[in-house]
Motif scaffolding. Structure first.
Motif, mmCIF file in Angstrom:
data_model
loop_
_atom_site.group_PDB
_atom_site.id
_atom_site.type_symbol
_atom_site.label_atom_id
_atom_site.label_comp_id
_atom_site.label_asym_id
_atom_site.label_seq_id
_atom_site.Cartn_x
_atom_site.Cartn_y
_atom_site.Cartn_z
ATOM 1 N N HIS A 1 6.910 73.072 17.488
ATOM 2 C CA HIS A 1 7.226 73.878 18.811
ATOM 3 C C HIS A 1 8.518 74.700 18.506
ATOM 4 O O HIS A 1 9.496 74.338 18.031
ATOM 5 C CB HIS A 1 7.264 73.209 20.022
ATOM 6 C CG HIS A 1 7.055 73.887 21.156
ATOM 7 N ND1 HIS A 1 7.960 74.609 21.974
ATOM 8 C CD2 HIS A 1 5.780 74.196 22.151
ATOM 9 C CE1 HIS A 1 7.395 75.245 23.077
ATOM 10 N NE2 HIS A 1 6.237 75.006 23.025
ATOM 11 N N THR A 2 8.406 76.064 18.879
ATOM 12 C CA THR A 2 9.357 76.829 18.858
ATOM 13 C C THR A 2 10.681 76.212 19.672
ATOM 14 O O THR A 2 11.888 76.555 19.279
ATOM 15 C CB THR A 2 9.271 78.528 19.774
ATOM 16 O OG1 THR A 2 8.640 78.049 21.035
ATOM 17 C CG2 THR A 2 8.263 79.208 18.730
ATOM 18 N N TYR A 3 10.511 75.720 20.594
ATOM 19 C CA TYR A 3 11.501 74.994 21.370
ATOM 20 C C TYR A 3 12.297 74.110 20.375
ATOM 21 O O TYR A 3 13.380 73.725 20.853
ATOM 22 C CB TYR A 3 10.553 74.233 22.537
ATOM 23 C CG TYR A 3 11.399 72.944 23.424
ATOM 24 C CD1 TYR A 3 12.265 73.338 24.443
ATOM 25 C CD2 TYR A 3 11.202 71.662 22.885
ATOM 26 C CE1 TYR A 3 12.813 72.468 24.964
ATOM 27 C CE2 TYR A 3 11.657 70.628 23.610
ATOM 28 C CZ TYR A 3 12.568 70.988 24.793
ATOM 29 O OH TYR A 3 13.157 69.935 25.505
ATOM 30 N N ALA A 4 11.674 73.390 19.456
ATOM 31 C CA ALA A 4 12.400 72.628 18.590
ATOM 32 C C ALA A 4 13.516 73.299 17.961
ATOM 33 O O ALA A 4 14.286 72.517 17.683
ATOM 34 C CB ALA A 4 11.308 71.996 17.419
ATOM 35 N N HIS A 5 13.514 74.696 17.792
ATOM 36 C CA HIS A 5 14.800 75.200 17.317
ATOM 37 C C HIS A 5 15.958 75.560 18.075
ATOM 38 O O HIS A 5 16.797 76.254 17.702
ATOM 39 C CB HIS A 5 14.064 76.182 16.195
ATOM 40 C CG HIS A 5 13.114 75.966 15.248
ATOM 41 N ND1 HIS A 5 13.776 75.389 14.237
ATOM 42 C CD2 HIS A 5 11.818 76.139 15.119
ATOM 43 C CE1 HIS A 5 12.644 75.073 13.141
ATOM 44 N NE2 HIS A 5 11.720 75.351 13.912
ATOM 45 N N ASP B 1 -5.646 73.557 22.831
ATOM 46 C CA ASP B 1 -5.182 74.147 21.547
ATOM 47 C C ASP B 1 -4.526 75.493 22.172
ATOM 48 O O ASP B 1 -4.651 76.622 21.784
ATOM 49 C CB ASP B 1 -6.309 74.810 20.693
ATOM 50 C CG ASP B 1 -5.754 75.234 19.257
ATOM 51 O OD1 ASP B 1 -4.755 75.256 19.064
ATOM 52 O OD2 ASP B 1 -6.701 75.318 18.643
ATOM 53 N N ASP B 2 -3.424 75.355 23.111
ATOM 54 C CA ASP B 2 -2.968 76.435 23.911
ATOM 55 C C ASP B 2 -1.531 76.598 23.753
ATOM 56 O O ASP B 2 -0.870 77.405 24.531
ATOM 57 C CB ASP B 2 -3.412 76.407 25.298
ATOM 58 C CG ASP B 2 -2.731 74.983 25.910
ATOM 59 O OD1 ASP B 2 -2.282 74.106 25.306
ATOM 60 O OD2 ASP B 2 -3.228 74.791 27.343
ATOM 61 N N GLY B 3 -0.998 75.920 22.631
ATOM 62 C CA GLY B 3 0.451 76.109 22.425
ATOM 63 C C GLY B 3 1.230 75.179 23.381
ATOM 64 O O GLY B 3 2.636 75.582 23.351
ATOM 65 N N ARG B 4 0.860 74.412 24.269
ATOM 66 C CA ARG B 4 1.952 73.615 24.982
ATOM 67 C C ARG B 4 2.671 72.715 24.337
ATOM 68 O O ARG B 4 2.191 72.181 23.136
ATOM 69 C CB ARG B 4 0.934 72.781 26.272
ATOM 70 C CG ARG B 4 -0.083 71.720 25.441
ATOM 71 C CD ARG B 4 -0.895 70.946 26.457
ATOM 72 N NE ARG B 4 -1.680 71.590 26.974
ATOM 73 C CZ ARG B 4 -2.609 71.494 27.738
ATOM 74 N NH1 ARG B 4 -2.757 69.979 28.345
ATOM 75 N NH2 ARG B 4 -3.706 72.375 28.250
ATOM 76 N N CYS B 5 3.827 72.264 24.663
ATOM 77 C CA CYS B 5 4.684 71.393 23.816
ATOM 78 C C CYS B 5 4.525 69.787 24.423
ATOM 79 O O CYS B 5 4.067 69.429 25.407
ATOM 80 C CB CYS B 5 6.233 71.707 24.428
ATOM 81 S SG CYS B 5 7.174 70.650 23.692
#
Length: 348
Positions: A320-324, A284-288
């Motif tokens: 994930h923020t990466y998605a945007h 649960d550490d925000g990893r993608c």
């Protein structure tokens, strides 16, 4: 705090292999539990008891509790892995046939899980993964349901790139979006390397440039026709050789087809993708990671299942923020999404 994982379809080839992979991975700690879930039938129950005995012989030193739950009413779990499905004929790759066969199974599981395990997190292995995600989301919070297909495809893409570069997959990050099937989108702009070696970095630039010379699906069609000629002669080795000589983005479309022709399923690759999501859920550490999830307008106003980069934890998934941030054309995603919708409409 101990965790409990239930494997629905644990008596099958993929489900039983997954149990061994989870235990061998070291993710679970003493006092944690795996439940092998049956169909409420004597034959299924007996096979699960035998699988449990075999797993205990192999892994009892870990002090992980391994139980058999004859039916859904007996299950208590924080996370459920769905591997159940109708048996398909060897070599069957038609997702619509899979969907029609598995739809009643998915609906029955969704109803039982919605009643007995509404707050668990669900990792969906069964295919078509988009159909299973959609059906489960009729009874369970959609944010708790993730299909593992996008993670498996992303790992396959990273492995193919690593092989072309002569490095380990550990050194490559890559994303595949869209459908777990013909409509997947390998995203070259997502590819990054741990290595700072300028020779390897330049080789990656060259791979990306080569991939732009001809459209991806055109290359896939040509490659698939060549593969079929070898498969018709039962020459599996030559088929794999052709696949491995192709660019990584085309390779990931055809290698699973060859594998399905030879051994029908991919239990080890599937288990590895599940483990990645399981580790991300536990940390649960925000990893993608990547998963098929049911969107409700979060991306290009699409409503339905699609493979995207996500984070996962106790409260479920989030984009994930990466998605945007990815340079991915909306048209590509919409085309993949529309293909999924057409396939789903043929199944229900």
């Amino acid at each position: 705090m101990s965790i409990s994982i239930a494997i629905l379809g644990a008596s099958g080839y993929v489900g039983s292999a997954l149990c061994a992979h989870i235990l061998r991975s070291g993710i679970l700690e003493p006092g944690d539990r795996i439940q092998l879930v049956g169909h409420g039938e004597p034959a299924s129950h007996g096979r699960l008891l035998a699988i449990r005995a075999d797993l205990l012989d192999a892994f009892d030193d870990l002090r992980v509790c391994i139980d058999v739950a004859p039916q859904m009413e007996d299950v208590e779990a924080d996370l459920v892995v769905l591997t159940a499905g109708a048996p398909m004929p060897p070599g069957c790759t038609d997702r619509r046939d899979m969907g029609r066969a598995n739809l009643p199974i998915f609906r029955a599981i969704a109803a039982a899980c919605g009643q007995h395990l509404p707050t668990a997190t669900y990792l969906v292995v069964s295919n078509p993964v988009e159909l299973a995600v959609q059906e489960l989301a009729q009874k369970i919070d959609r944010k708790r349901i993730l299909g593992i297909g996008a993670e498996q495809d992303s790992l396959r893409f990273a492995r193919s790139i690593a092989r072309s570069l002569g490095v380990s997959r550990h050194d490559v990050h890559a994303s595949v979006w869209g459908e777990h099937g013909r409509g997947m989108i390998p995203v070259w702009d997502s590819v990054s390397l741990r290595s700072s070696n300028p020779v390897i970095q330049q080789h990656l630039v060259e791979l990306k440039q080569q991939a732009t010379i001809a459209p991806l699906m055109q290359r896939v069609e040509v490659l698939q026709q060549a593969l079929m000629q070898q498969l018709q002669k039962e020459d599996i080795a030559s088929a794999y050789h052709l696949a491995e000589a192709a660019l990584p983005d085309a390779r990931i479309f055809v290698e699973p087809f060859v594998t399905a022709r030879a051994i029908h399923s991919t239990p080890n690759a599937t288990a590895n993708a599940v483990l990645n999501l399981l580790q991300a859920w536990k940390a649960d550490d925000g990893r993608c990671v990547h998963a098929q999830v049911l969107l409700q307008g979060e991306l290009h106003n699409m409503f339905g299942p699609l493979g995207v980069p996500v984070t996962i934890g106790a409260k479920g998934w989030a984009l994930h923020t990466y998605a945007h941030e990815q340079n991915l054309e909306a048209e590509q995603l919409i085309t993949s999404f529309q293909g999924i919708q057409a396939a789903l409409s043929d199944c229900v």
